[in-house]
Design a protein around this motif. Structure first.
Motif, PDB file in Angstrom:
ATOM      1  N   GLY A 128     -25.857  57.408 -53.347  1.00 50.83           N
ATOM      2  CA  GLY A 128     -25.161  58.620 -53.744  1.00 50.83           C
ATOM      3  C   GLY A 128     -26.144  59.769 -53.877  1.00 50.83           C
ATOM      4  O   GLY A 128     -27.329  59.650 -53.553  1.00 50.83           O
ATOM      5  N   GLY A 129     -25.634  60.892 -54.352  1.00 51.76           N
ATOM      6  CA  GLY A 129     -26.468  62.063 -54.545  1.00 51.76           C
ATOM      7  C   GLY A 129     -26.049  62.806 -55.797  1.00 51.76           C
ATOM      8  O   GLY A 129     -24.951  62.598 -56.331  1.00 51.76           O
ATOM      9  N   PHE A 168     -26.316  63.473 -62.887  1.00 50.36           N
ATOM     10  CA  PHE A 168     -26.843  62.116 -62.966  1.00 50.36           C
ATOM     11  C   PHE A 168     -25.961  61.262 -63.878  1.00 50.36           C
ATOM     12  O   PHE A 168     -25.646  60.107 -63.572  1.00 50.36           O
ATOM     13  N   HIS A 169     -25.535  61.836 -64.983  1.00 52.05           N
ATOM     14  CA  HIS A 169     -24.686  61.114 -65.929  1.00 52.05           C
ATOM     15  C   HIS A 169     -23.374  60.714 -65.274  1.00 52.05           C
ATOM     16  O   HIS A 169     -22.891  59.586 -65.453  1.00 52.05           O
ATOM     17  N   ALA A 174     -19.670  56.712 -62.963  1.00 51.54           N
ATOM     18  CA  ALA A 174     -18.759  56.381 -61.865  1.00 51.54           C
ATOM     19  C   ALA A 174     -19.139  55.070 -61.198  1.00 51.54           C
ATOM     20  O   ALA A 174     -18.264  54.309 -60.761  1.00 51.54           O
ATOM     21  N   GLN A 175     -20.444  54.792 -61.105  1.00 52.30           N
ATOM     22  CA  GLN A 175     -20.904  53.576 -60.441  1.00 52.30           C
ATOM     23  C   GLN A 175     -21.173  52.425 -61.416  1.00 52.30           C
ATOM     24  O   GLN A 175     -21.654  51.372 -61.004  1.00 52.30           O
ATOM     25  N   GLY A 180     -25.311  46.574 -64.498  1.00 52.92           N
ATOM     26  CA  GLY A 180     -26.420  45.926 -63.796  1.00 52.92           C
ATOM     27  C   GLY A 180     -27.129  46.882 -62.861  1.00 52.92           C
ATOM     28  O   GLY A 180     -26.489  47.639 -62.137  1.00 52.92           O
ATOM     29  N   MET A 181     -28.447  46.848 -62.911  1.00 50.23           N
ATOM     30  CA  MET A 181     -29.251  47.709 -62.057  1.00 50.23           C
ATOM     31  C   MET A 181     -30.302  46.880 -61.335  1.00 50.23           C
ATOM     32  O   MET A 181     -30.647  45.777 -61.765  1.00 50.23           O
ATOM     33  N   PRO A 182     -30.845  47.412 -60.228  1.00 53.01           N
ATOM     34  CA  PRO A 182     -31.919  46.695 -59.536  1.00 53.01           C
ATOM     35  C   PRO A 182     -33.227  46.808 -60.317  1.00 53.01           C
ATOM     36  O   PRO A 182     -33.313  47.581 -61.292  1.00 53.01           O
TER      37      PRO A 182
END
Length: 217
Positions: A128-129, A168-169, A174-175, A180-182
């Motif tokens: 995303g951006g 960013f927030h 939304a995602q 969980g994050m990488p």
């Protein structure tokens, strides 16, 4: 009582009771509702202010536009994902003016000299951006290691217009990043830059000299 429990107990005694976490108020981060076109305009204006480059494309035209961009820069080769749709689309394309396509499919120990010395450009997907800061969100994977976006002189990123968020927030919400994050996430805002030398801003010193974003509308 362990040392940890002892420290926590002293803190409780000093504050007069159990420690409490204040409620979080993220209202200051909220922005007025904006259209996709407005977010694209803001994103382009912001990222171009730090030497990024944005091209609006369609799902049918982006390969041809990519070929023109690379041809104008005399790029001899392009590093592409092995499994991602972007890599498959390029390998199956009948566009005859694309440069040689490479795949990062071996250990970095044997691939590193070639990556650092012979790869002219790379292309990656994005998660995303962020319109407000002109930033791209990259979550590296084994198919798209982070060195793909950090080493070649030209980094081309494919951004879906529908995945362009105001802040960013908003992107994190939304995602559902909290689920969980990488181990590694990247926010890319323009080509590499540094002001280490006499506090003078210089571009392309420690990484890509060019960042080109293909926005798929």
């Amino acid at each position: 009582m362990s040392a940890r429990d002892s420290i926590l107990q002293r803190l409780r005694n000093r504050s007069g009771g159990e420690l409490s976490v204040p409620e979080c108020d993220f209202s200051v981060l909220q922005r007025p509702v904006s259209s996709v076109a407005e977010r694209i305009e803001q994103f382009q204006k912001t990222i171009e202010s730090v030497h990024g480059e944005v091209h609006s494309c369609t799902r049918d035209s982006w390969v041809a536009q990519l070929a023109d961009i690379l041809s104008a820069r005399d790029a001899r080769c392009l590093l592409v994902p092995g499994a991602h749709e972007i890599g498959r689309r390029l390998r199956e394309s009948e566009q005859d003016d694309l440069p040689e396509l490479l795949i990062y499919d071996e250990p970095i120990e044997s691939w590193q000299p070639h990556l650092f010395n012979n790869v002219d450009a790379s292309i990656t997907s994005t998660r995303g951006g962020i319109a407000e800061t002109g930033s791209l969100i990259l979550w590296p994977t084994p198919d798209e290691p982070r060195l793909m976006s950090l080493v070649p002189p030209i980094h081309i990123a494919v951004l879906e217009a529908s995945e362009l968020y105001a802040t960013f927030h908003e992107a994190m919400q939304a995602q559902i990043w909290a689920s969980g994050m990488p181990t590694n996430a990247l926010l890319v805002s323009g080509p590499s830059k540094t002001a280490d030398i006499e506090q003078t801003l210089a571009y392309g010193v420690h990484g890509p000299k060019e960042l080109i974003v293909l926005v798929i509308e």
